[in-house]
Each structure stands twice: as C-alpha cells, then as structure tokens.
Design a protein around this motif. Structure first.
Motif, PDB file in Angstrom:
ATOM      1  N   ASP A   2       0.844  -1.205   0.000  1.00  0.00           N
ATOM      2  CA  ASP A   2       0.000   0.000   0.000  1.00  0.00           C
ATOM      3  C   ASP A   2       0.876   1.250   0.000  1.00  0.00           C
ATOM      4  N   VAL A   3       1.265   1.727   1.191  1.00  0.00           N
ATOM      5  CA  VAL A   3       2.029   2.973   1.228  1.00  0.00           C
ATOM      6  C   VAL A   3       3.271   2.824   2.112  1.00  0.00           C
ATOM      7  N   GLN A   4       4.265   3.623   1.824  1.00  0.00           N
ATOM      8  CA  GLN A   4       5.498   3.797   2.611  1.00  0.00           C
ATOM      9  C   GLN A   4       6.431   2.582   2.604  1.00  0.00           C
ATOM     10  N   CYS A   5       7.698   2.880   2.345  1.00  0.00           N
ATOM     11  CA  CYS A   5       8.797   1.922   2.474  1.00  0.00           C
ATOM     12  C   CYS A   5       8.731   0.777   1.460  1.00  0.00           C
ATOM     13  N   ILE A   6       7.990   0.976   0.370  1.00  0.00           N
ATOM     14  CA  ILE A   6       7.984  -0.009  -0.711  1.00  0.00           C
ATOM     15  C   ILE A   6       9.151   0.379  -1.624  1.00  0.00           C
ATOM     16  N   MET A   7      10.093  -0.514  -1.825  1.00  0.00           N
ATOM     17  CA  MET A   7      11.256  -0.158  -2.650  1.00  0.00           C
ATOM     18  C   MET A   7      10.814   0.140  -4.077  1.00  0.00           C
ATOM     19  N   PRO A   8      11.272   1.262  -4.632  1.00  0.00           N
ATOM     20  CA  PRO A   8      10.809   1.651  -5.971  1.00  0.00           C
ATOM     21  C   PRO A   8      11.090   0.604  -7.049  1.00  0.00           C
ATOM     22  N   ALA A   9      12.117  -0.213  -6.839  1.00  0.00           N
ATOM     23  CA  ALA A   9      12.457  -1.188  -7.882  1.00  0.00           C
ATOM     24  C   ALA A   9      11.895  -2.578  -7.595  1.00  0.00           C
ATOM     25  N   ILE A  10      11.000  -2.685  -6.643  1.00  0.00           N
ATOM     26  CA  ILE A  10      10.552  -4.023  -6.249  1.00  0.00           C
ATOM     27  C   ILE A  10       9.853  -4.755  -7.419  1.00  0.00           C
ATOM     28  N   ALA A  11       9.100  -3.983  -8.216  1.00  0.00           N
ATOM     29  CA  ALA A  11       8.407  -4.621  -9.349  1.00  0.00           C
ATOM     30  C   ALA A  11       9.413  -5.101 -10.394  1.00  0.00           C
ATOM     31  N   GLN A  12      10.557  -4.402 -10.495  1.00  0.00           N
ATOM     32  CA  GLN A  12      11.600  -4.824 -11.449  1.00  0.00           C
ATOM     33  C   GLN A  12      12.272  -6.115 -10.973  1.00  0.00           C
ATOM     34  N   VAL A  13      12.511  -6.195  -9.663  1.00  0.00           N
ATOM     35  CA  VAL A  13      13.091  -7.425  -9.100  1.00  0.00           C
ATOM     36  C   VAL A  13      12.121  -8.581  -9.328  1.00  0.00           C
ATOM     37  N   ALA A  14      10.834  -8.303  -9.086  1.00  0.00           N
ATOM     38  CA  ALA A  14       9.816  -9.367  -9.194  1.00  0.00           C
ATOM     39  C   ALA A  14       9.731  -9.927 -10.610  1.00  0.00           C
ATOM     40  N   LYS A  15      10.090  -9.099 -11.621  1.00  0.00           N
ATOM     41  CA  LYS A  15      10.012  -9.568 -13.015  1.00  0.00           C
ATOM     42  C   LYS A  15      10.964 -10.734 -13.285  1.00  0.00           C
ATOM     43  N   LYS A  16      12.008 -10.842 -12.462  1.00  0.00           N
ATOM     44  CA  LYS A  16      12.964 -11.946 -12.640  1.00  0.00           C
ATOM     45  C   LYS A  16      12.418 -13.250 -12.074  1.00  0.00           C
ATOM     46  N   PHE A  17      11.339 -13.134 -11.308  1.00  0.00           N
ATOM     47  CA  PHE A  17      10.730 -14.327 -10.695  1.00  0.00           C
ATOM     48  C   PHE A  17       9.259 -14.370 -11.111  1.00  0.00           C
ATOM     49  N   HIS A  18       8.464 -15.192 -10.439  1.00  0.00           N
ATOM     50  CA  HIS A  18       7.062 -15.252 -10.854  1.00  0.00           C
ATOM     51  C   HIS A  18       6.167 -14.367  -9.986  1.00  0.00           C
ATOM     52  N   THR A  19       6.759 -13.643  -9.013  1.00  0.00           N
ATOM     53  CA  THR A  19       5.988 -12.880  -8.017  1.00  0.00           C
ATOM     54  C   THR A  19       5.179 -11.746  -8.659  1.00  0.00           C
ATOM     55  N   LYS A  20       3.911 -11.637  -8.254  1.00  0.00           N
ATOM     56  CA  LYS A  20       3.088 -10.498  -8.693  1.00  0.00           C
ATOM     57  C   LYS A  20       3.127  -9.435  -7.600  1.00  0.00           C
TER      58      LYS A  20
END
Ligand code: SF4
Length: 485
Positions: free
Chosen positions: A159-177
């Motif tokens: 939701d909000v705060q402390c979500i790493m800006p690149a987390i969605a990019q890291v997730a692209k290397k795996f199957h995580t949504k």
C-alpha cells in the motif's frame, strides 16, 4: 511547556500545510523559528496522527496481547501459496487474514496444487498483523527484495510507505506479482487493485485468488531459506500495565520500583528502519545485546522490532541467556522477554503512553524528561523516522539517530536541536554514526538521570545472584557465624 513555547499543535493537516508554507522559497528564514515549528508539526504527528491511528486500529481490530509468532525469510513455505503483506495500513491486511482461512479459499488454493495459503508480513504491516494474529514476519525494510528472491512469493500486496521503488523490477525476474492497492502509491509493472473499504473482503478474496492462480507458475529459481526464530509479540501499553499486577492491581508500580531499586538500570526504545548504508540489523542487534546485558529493558517497534525478532531476542528464554542479572530477575518473575515488541512505527505512540504512565505512577520525576530513558533509531532512513524522533524530543526524551545527519553542515541547527531544545523541553536530538558511542552515550545519559533523581547507584550484579541451596554443613557454619556475632 508546549503552550509556553507556542508549539501546541492545532490540527494534523493544518500543521503539515503550515510547514510546507514555511519552507517555501522566501517564507521562514530564521533557523530557531523553523526548528521550533518542526517540533510543533512533529507533535501533531505523534500525539495526533500516530496515537489516533493506534487507538482507532485497536478499536477496530483489537488491542494486542502477547502472541506467539516467528520471524525471518524462512517463514515462507515451499508447499503453500505465499502472500506477503507489505506496507503500513492494516485495513486490507486484516481482511486478507480473515478471508484466508475461509474453506472456499483453502479449497481454491488446493485446486491449484498448493497445501494452503501462507500469509507472511513485511515491514510495518507485518507488525500490525503479527501483534493481533501472530502472522509471521519475513522481516523489515531490507528484506523485501530478498523475500522475492526466494522464488517462493506468489504475491506481494503493498500500500504505502517503504515499498522499494524497484521491487516490481526485481519481481520480473521471478514469478511474483506485485499488487499495489492505494490510490496514492502506484508503480510501473505492478498490478493495481484499488482497495475500497466498502468491498474490503471481496477485494481481499480477489487478491488471494490471483496469488493462488500464480502458484503453478513457481519455478526452481531463487534462493530458498529455511531458518526462522520464534518470538512473543503483542506488548501494548495496556498489556504491560496488566502484566504488572493483573486485572485488579495492574499498574506501572513494579517497573518504577525495579528502576528505583536499580534492578533495571533504565529503559531504551530501539526503533526505526533498516538503512542500505549500514549492514542490515547490525546496529539494532549490537545495541539490544549490550543494553540487556547491562540490565536495561528494551522496547522496540518497526523494523527495529523485526531485527530483534530475527535475532531471537524476543522470547522469555532470552532473558535467561542474555540479560543482566537484575533485568533477568524481573523478566523471569513476569515471564517476559527482555526486548518487548510494541508493534509498528505508528505504535511508537504506545511508548509515549508507557513513558507518561511511568511519570504518573511516581518516583521517577515529574516529566518524561526526568525518566532514565532514551530513544534510539540506529539505522533510520525515512522522513517518518525523523518526525517520530522529533516528537519524542518535543515530549522530553533524549533521542539518538545512527547513520548520517542531514543537518551536519549547519552548526546553528546542530546547536538548536541539542542545546536550545534541551533547555526548553528537556529533550534533544543527536546523530551518532558509531554504535559503540551510541551505547556509551545512552548509558551515561541513563546514569545521569538516575543521579538527578537521587536513585540508588546502579551496581551490576547486585541483584539476581544465583540462588544456592544450603547443605547441612553450610547451615551449621552459618549458624556458628551468626552466634559469634
Ligand atoms: S521502521 Fe522505517 S523502514 Fe521500517 S517500516 Fe517503519 S519507516 Fe519503514
């Protein structure tokens, strides 16, 4: 004092808006005026925003009481759908917890080949659902990418705060949504499912179904981790009062008495973030180890609490193994860990309440600034942590931040936040980037407050000496000695 210095906040948003205006080009140009205004806006956050949020969350979802849980990335399960609850607002996470055990939801997970749904927390949402439901935490701020890199996370709800800006990019290397849920925090390459309180459970089910659908996409990619530590969380200030006397005699008297007698030397809050510039948890863990060894009770929130939990400091057994003899005696008598988990960052308001109760109880001065207590954010990194530190200063506390100082370049500001703030309100803010120095300054400050209160000098090892059963020979010797005197 707040009235005297004109820093009593008038309303939360009003003070934030005023601060934005003051710091606009060409408005407030006097450092003292700006720094006093910083105290006012921080008070609006602490005694207004945070305390309000904690109380409302307790009313909606229940006041925490001690609960067993586990901590570390090893809480992710190999044969279940792993869903990481990450962020700060407990409303959606509470609904996800509630619907995750519905028979239809379990059946849906099984229809995808999993043995069930495993919810794990991250950052402060972790603390919220752990304090009330015992949901395990995968860790704090710097664990978020690592938890994706296990290859075991089907979904991470943020939701909000402390979500790493690149987390969605890291997730692209795996199957995580990665699923964003707040209108205030969207992210490129994430799925957005807008949270709406009126359809809360429906949305929670939709997200869990999406995670279950993703389970068959799991591969052997990733670094699996299997170890985790047990802990006891759930120490609200209401419970801390209750545990010192039960329903009829609950009070803060035993804690104050233990401090006055020197069994407990003082109290320290170790709170706040992880910081990529510091080896993760190293400051938190060093300080927790040294403080409890020296009979200082530790209370903890936020990612600081996650680091103490992962290090295994939040079980009553830790008191036996690692606490100094006086603190150990108190912890064993009540059955508590020497490091108490008080919740999320927002729950620092619980620490304010404990400090206020201790003053009210008597024997430790007339103001929070008299208490032998210090607040520390050793690995801070967020603006929110600074606001928290400053509202503790405005409440009379000596506060130490580790890492770098954002105002190092200004000798004027440094003087204001230490000397002027202390003169006016009893609290001060220092930045010290050496954990050993943080420890030494904290202990010195605690002992100085003890002296000012004219309390007994703290003597290490005076209390809690091993009890030995006397043999008959010992007894005869003792009686002879007694007779001789
Ligand atoms: S302690 Fe810091 S990093 Fe952790 S959740 Fe709170 S603000 Fe974010």
């Amino acid at each position: 004092m707040w009235k005297k210095w004109g820093i009593t906040p008038r309303g939360m948003d009003r003070e934030v808006s005023e601060a934005m205006h003051r710091t606009h080009m060409g408005v407030d140009q006097d450092p003292e005026n700006l720094m006093m205004a910083a105290l006012k806006v921080s008070l609006a956050d602490g005694w207004g925003g945070c305390m309000f949020s904690t109380d409302i969350s307790d009313i909606l979802f229940g006041t925490p009481t001690p609960i067993h849980s586990t901590a570390s990335i090893g809480v992710m399960k190999g044969d279940e759908v792993n869903v990481i609850l990450h962020g700060h607002e407990p409303t959606l996470a509470e609904m996800v917890v509630e619907v995750s055990s519905e028979p239809e939801m379990m059946a849906y997970a099984k229809s995808k080949g999993a043995n069930g749904i495993n919810l794990v927390g991250m950052c402060c949402t972790a603390n919220e659902v752990m304090m009330r439901h015992g949901i395990p935490t995968a860790g704090g701020f710097l664990n978020q990418e690592l938890s994706v890199m296990t290859g075991l996370a089907e979904a991470m709800i943020v939701d909000v705060q402390c979500i790493m800006p690149a987390i969605a990019q890291v997730a692209k290397k795996f199957h995580t949504k990665i699923i964003t849920t707040s209108v205030k925090g969207k992210m490129i390459d994430a799925i957005h499912i807008q949270f709406d309180e009126h359809r809360a459970k429906e949305i929670a089910r939709e997200i869990l179904r999406l995670a279950c659908d993703n389970y068959p996409n799991r591969t052997t990619e990733g670094s699996r981790v299997s170890s985790f530590e047990p802990l006891i969380a759930g120490f609200s200030h209401e419970y801390i009062e209750y545990m010192q006397g039960g329903s009829w005699r609950g009070s803060f008297r035993p804690l104050n008495d233990a401090i006055m007698a020197g069994r407990i030397r003082g109290v320290v809050g170790i709170v706040g973030c992880n910081n990529p510039r510091i080896a993760q948890d190293s400051y938190h863990n060093y300080l927790a180890t040294e403080f409890i060894k020296n009979d200082i009770l530790v209370v903890s929130t936020g990612c600081g609490a996650a680091s103490c939990a992962k290090a295994g400091y939040m079980t009553p057994e830790t008191a036996l193994e690692k606490a100094g003899p006086g603190l150990r005696e108190v912890c064993v008598a009540i059955g508590i860990p020497p490091v108490l988990h008080l919740g999320a960052c927002v729950d620092n308001s619980r620490i304010l309440m404990i400090a206020s109760h201790m003053v009210e109880e008597g024997g430790l001065g007339d103001d929070i600034s008299d208490l032998p207590a210090v607040g520390i954010a050793p690995e801070w990194m967020s603006e929110k942590a600074l606001a928290i530190g400053v509202y503790f200063v405005a409440s009379g506390m000596y506060v130490i931040f580790g890492s770098e100082s954002p105002v190092e370049a200004s000798s004027v500001v440094k003087k204001i936040k230490t000397e002027l703030w202390e003169k006016r309100l009893g609290g001060k803010l220092e930045f010290i980037n050496d954990p050993k120095e943080i420890f030494e300054k904290t202990v010195a400050a605690i002992d100085k407050k003890r002296d000012a209160l004219k309390l007994k000098k703290y003597e290490k090892g005076k209390f809690g000496a091993e009890r030995v059963l006397m043999t008959m020979a010992d007894r005869r010797k003792f009686e002879k000695e007694q007779a001789a005197t």
